[in-house]
Design a protein around this motif. Sequence first.
Motif, PDB file in Angstrom:
ATOM      1  N   HIS A  93       0.809  -1.210   0.000  1.00  0.00           N
ATOM      2  CA  HIS A  93       0.000   0.000   0.000  1.00  0.00           C
ATOM      3  C   HIS A  93       0.849   1.271   0.000  1.00  0.00           C
ATOM      4  CE1 HIS A  93       1.056  -0.706   4.167  1.00  0.00           C
ATOM      5  NE2 HIS A  93       0.767   0.549   4.449  1.00  0.00           N
ATOM      6  N   MET A  94       2.170   1.113  -0.045  1.00  0.00           N
ATOM      7  CA  MET A  94       3.067   2.272  -0.065  1.00  0.00           C
ATOM      8  C   MET A  94       3.809   2.338  -1.389  1.00  0.00           C
ATOM      9  SD  MET A  94       4.894   2.263   3.672  1.00  0.00           S
ATOM     10  CE  MET A  94       3.954   2.423   5.195  1.00  0.00           C
ATOM     11  N   THR A  95       4.078   3.555  -1.834  1.00  0.00           N
ATOM     12  CA  THR A  95       4.894   3.740  -3.030  1.00  0.00           C
ATOM     13  C   THR A  95       6.333   3.309  -2.741  1.00  0.00           C
ATOM     14  OG1 THR A  95       5.463   5.989  -2.377  1.00  0.00           O
ATOM     15  CG2 THR A  95       3.497   5.709  -3.773  1.00  0.00           C
ATOM     16  N   ALA A  96       7.135   3.297  -3.794  1.00  0.00           N
ATOM     17  CA  ALA A  96       8.552   2.949  -3.624  1.00  0.00           C
ATOM     18  C   ALA A  96       9.209   3.870  -2.596  1.00  0.00           C
ATOM     19  CB  ALA A  96       9.276   3.025  -4.968  1.00  0.00           C
ATOM     20  N   ILE A  97       8.985   5.165  -2.745  1.00  0.00           N
ATOM     21  CA  ILE A  97       9.627   6.094  -1.814  1.00  0.00           C
ATOM     22  C   ILE A  97       9.028   5.952  -0.416  1.00  0.00           C
ATOM     23  CG2 ILE A  97       8.128   8.106  -2.226  1.00  0.00           C
ATOM     24  CD1 ILE A  97      10.768   9.775  -2.178  1.00  0.00           C
ATOM     25  N   GLY A  98       7.743   5.633  -0.329  1.00  0.00           N
ATOM     26  CA  GLY A  98       7.136   5.408   0.975  1.00  0.00           C
ATOM     27  C   GLY A  98       7.754   4.215   1.689  1.00  0.00           C
ATOM     28  N   ASN A  99       8.030   3.148   0.942  1.00  0.00           N
ATOM     29  CA  ASN A  99       8.678   1.981   1.519  1.00  0.00           C
ATOM     30  C   ASN A  99      10.069   2.315   2.049  1.00  0.00           C
ATOM     31  OD1 ASN A  99       7.485  -0.973   1.304  1.00  0.00           O
ATOM     32  ND2 ASN A  99       6.643   0.182  -0.422  1.00  0.00           N
ATOM     33  N   VAL A 100      10.812   3.111   1.296  1.00  0.00           N
ATOM     34  CA  VAL A 100      12.175   3.456   1.713  1.00  0.00           C
ATOM     35  C   VAL A 100      12.140   4.403   2.915  1.00  0.00           C
ATOM     36  CG1 VAL A 100      14.376   4.447   0.992  1.00  0.00           C
ATOM     37  CG2 VAL A 100      13.045   3.075  -0.617  1.00  0.00           C
ATOM     38  N   MET A 101      11.141   5.280   2.959  1.00  0.00           N
ATOM     39  CA  MET A 101      11.032   6.248   4.059  1.00  0.00           C
ATOM     40  C   MET A 101      10.555   5.628   5.361  1.00  0.00           C
ATOM     41  SD  MET A 101       9.247   9.474   2.084  1.00  0.00           S
ATOM     42  CE  MET A 101       8.895  10.360   3.627  1.00  0.00           C
ATOM     43  N   GLU A 120      15.003   9.542  -1.584  1.00  0.00           N
ATOM     44  CA  GLU A 120      15.242   9.899  -2.985  1.00  0.00           C
ATOM     45  C   GLU A 120      16.684   9.591  -3.381  1.00  0.00           C
ATOM     46  OE1 GLU A 120      14.144  13.988  -2.991  1.00  0.00           O
ATOM     47  OE2 GLU A 120      11.995  13.586  -3.320  1.00  0.00           O
ATOM     48  N   LYS A 121      17.607   9.875  -2.485  1.00  0.00           N
ATOM     49  CA  LYS A 121      19.019   9.605  -2.750  1.00  0.00           C
ATOM     50  C   LYS A 121      19.272   8.110  -2.935  1.00  0.00           C
ATOM     51  CE  LYS A 121      23.422   9.586  -0.264  1.00  0.00           C
ATOM     52  NZ  LYS A 121      24.046   9.873   1.052  1.00  0.00           N
ATOM     53  N   GLU A 122      18.672   7.285  -2.076  1.00  0.00           N
ATOM     54  CA  GLU A 122      18.919   5.849  -2.161  1.00  0.00           C
ATOM     55  C   GLU A 122      18.219   5.228  -3.366  1.00  0.00           C
ATOM     56  OE1 GLU A 122      21.235   4.678  -0.626  1.00  0.00           O
ATOM     57  OE2 GLU A 122      21.482   6.059   1.053  1.00  0.00           O
ATOM     58  N   LEU A 123      17.038   5.715  -3.721  1.00  0.00           N
ATOM     59  CA  LEU A 123      16.389   5.223  -4.932  1.00  0.00           C
ATOM     60  C   LEU A 123      17.214   5.572  -6.167  1.00  0.00           C
ATOM     61  CD1 LEU A 123      12.615   5.947  -4.244  1.00  0.00           C
ATOM     62  CD2 LEU A 123      13.691   3.700  -4.488  1.00  0.00           C
ATOM     63  N   ALA A 124      17.793   6.766  -6.175  1.00  0.00           N
ATOM     64  CA  ALA A 124      18.661   7.143  -7.291  1.00  0.00           C
ATOM     65  C   ALA A 124      19.892   6.247  -7.338  1.00  0.00           C
ATOM     66  CB  ALA A 124      19.075   8.608  -7.161  1.00  0.00           C
ATOM     67  N   ASP A 130      13.139   7.411 -11.050  1.00  0.00           N
ATOM     68  CA  ASP A 130      11.904   7.662 -11.807  1.00  0.00           C
ATOM     69  C   ASP A 130      10.733   6.797 -11.350  1.00  0.00           C
ATOM     70  OD1 ASP A 130      13.216   5.377 -12.738  1.00  0.00           O
ATOM     71  OD2 ASP A 130      12.264   5.511 -14.716  1.00  0.00           O
ATOM     72  N   LYS A 131      10.968   5.909 -10.394  1.00  0.00           N
ATOM     73  CA  LYS A 131       9.894   5.022  -9.919  1.00  0.00           C
ATOM     74  C   LYS A 131       9.458   5.355  -8.496  1.00  0.00           C
ATOM     75  CE  LYS A 131       9.789   2.395 -13.591  1.00  0.00           C
ATOM     76  NZ  LYS A 131       8.573   2.331 -14.466  1.00  0.00           N
ATOM     77  N   ALA A 132       9.861   6.509  -7.980  1.00  0.00           N
ATOM     78  CA  ALA A 132       9.583   6.858  -6.584  1.00  0.00           C
ATOM     79  C   ALA A 132       8.089   6.809  -6.262  1.00  0.00           C
ATOM     80  CB  ALA A 132      10.139   8.243  -6.269  1.00  0.00           C
ATOM     81  N   ALA A 133       7.239   7.217  -7.197  1.00  0.00           N
ATOM     82  CA  ALA A 133       5.800   7.286  -6.934  1.00  0.00           C
ATOM     83  C   ALA A 133       5.062   6.008  -7.326  1.00  0.00           C
ATOM     84  CB  ALA A 133       5.193   8.467  -7.688  1.00  0.00           C
ATOM     85  N   LEU A 153      19.613   0.302   2.660  1.00  0.00           N
ATOM     86  CA  LEU A 153      20.718   1.266   2.633  1.00  0.00           C
ATOM     87  C   LEU A 153      20.355   2.564   3.347  1.00  0.00           C
ATOM     88  CD1 LEU A 153      21.941   0.869  -1.049  1.00  0.00           C
ATOM     89  CD2 LEU A 153      23.185   0.191   1.011  1.00  0.00           C
ATOM     90  N   ALA A 154      19.080   2.937   3.281  1.00  0.00           N
ATOM     91  CA  ALA A 154      18.652   4.202   3.885  1.00  0.00           C
ATOM     92  C   ALA A 154      18.918   4.247   5.380  1.00  0.00           C
ATOM     93  CB  ALA A 154      17.169   4.441   3.603  1.00  0.00           C
ATOM     94  N   MET A 155      18.948   3.085   6.017  1.00  0.00           N
ATOM     95  CA  MET A 155      19.173   3.028   7.461  1.00  0.00           C
ATOM     96  C   MET A 155      20.655   3.101   7.814  1.00  0.00           C
ATOM     97  SD  MET A 155      16.064   2.865   8.559  1.00  0.00           S
ATOM     98  CE  MET A 155      16.057   2.241  10.245  1.00  0.00           C
ATOM     99  N   GLU A 156      21.511   3.200   6.800  1.00  0.00           N
ATOM    100  CA  GLU A 156      22.968   3.306   6.963  1.00  0.00           C
ATOM    101  C   GLU A 156      23.545   2.162   7.808  1.00  0.00           C
ATOM    102  OE1 GLU A 156      23.278   7.384   8.475  1.00  0.00           O
ATOM    103  OE2 GLU A 156      24.008   7.957   6.486  1.00  0.00           O
ATOM    104  N   PRO A 157      23.268   0.920   7.400  1.00  0.00           N
ATOM    105  CA  PRO A 157      23.772  -0.212   8.175  1.00  0.00           C
ATOM    106  C   PRO A 157      25.284  -0.374   8.024  1.00  0.00           C
ATOM    107  CG  PRO A 157      22.815  -0.994   6.140  1.00  0.00           C
ATOM    108  CD  PRO A 157      22.534   0.482   6.198  1.00  0.00           C
TER     109      PRO A 157
END
Length: 248
Positions: A93-101, A120-124, A130-133, A153-157
């Motif tokens: 139920h979440m967009t790509a960027i929503g999942n990463v956020m 946005e940085k990690e999706l890039a 271009d698939k964030a939404a 990656l967004a969590m900086e492991p």
Amino acid sequence: MSILGVSGLTKRFGQADVLRGLDLEVAPGERIAILGASGSGKSTLLRCLNFMEMPDSGTVTLDGKIVGRRESELIQVRQRIGMVFQQFNLFPHMTAIGNVMEGLRTVRRFPKAEAQARAEKELARVGLADKAASYPAHLSGGQKQRVAIARALAMEPELMLFDEPTSALDPELVGEVLGVIRTLADEGRTMLLVTHELGFAYHVATRVIFLADGVIHEEGTPDQVLVHPTKERTRAFLASHKEYSLQG
């Protein structure tokens, strides 16, 4: 000094001993490919390292400190050890960027604008700006897995665990995910990778581990294990994967 240490790790499911006193040390920057037949304990090992499965005995250490014995530690451990699953595990139920956020907002408590910028940085980074939404239902399997990598990656492991990240993908989509993982390897990230892509393991791993019966049966450099194995069981496993190539 090792970033991750495992000593005497055991895990049992019912009457089955899946891990039998496994020992492992992981140094910063190591890329360890974990191989083995089905049921050898590969995925269970990864799930015990970030305590998605609780070991029955043994210890896990991060930077020399034993972790995972208190429930309050587990969120911090899972922030330090990122996990990418075989089946993506995205929220539909979440967009790509929503999942990463999501983890940045709920676990790290980032303000929305900061979480969005990081996402946005990690999706890039994984080639999906271009698939964030887009929602997962509108993404290919390879794109879903790249979103899952961006989320980790967004969590900086400090350490990344990959549990057969290409096994659920159509053959033509495998390369795009392996390309992202290769880029992370080139950056010097510490990672453990359960995979059947033996050629990829040969070129990307700094060490290869072959699991059998819940213990490390053979380990060494990719050349030692994949080209010149010393144990009969390792040789038999490799012979069953005749299609793999050490090229490219």
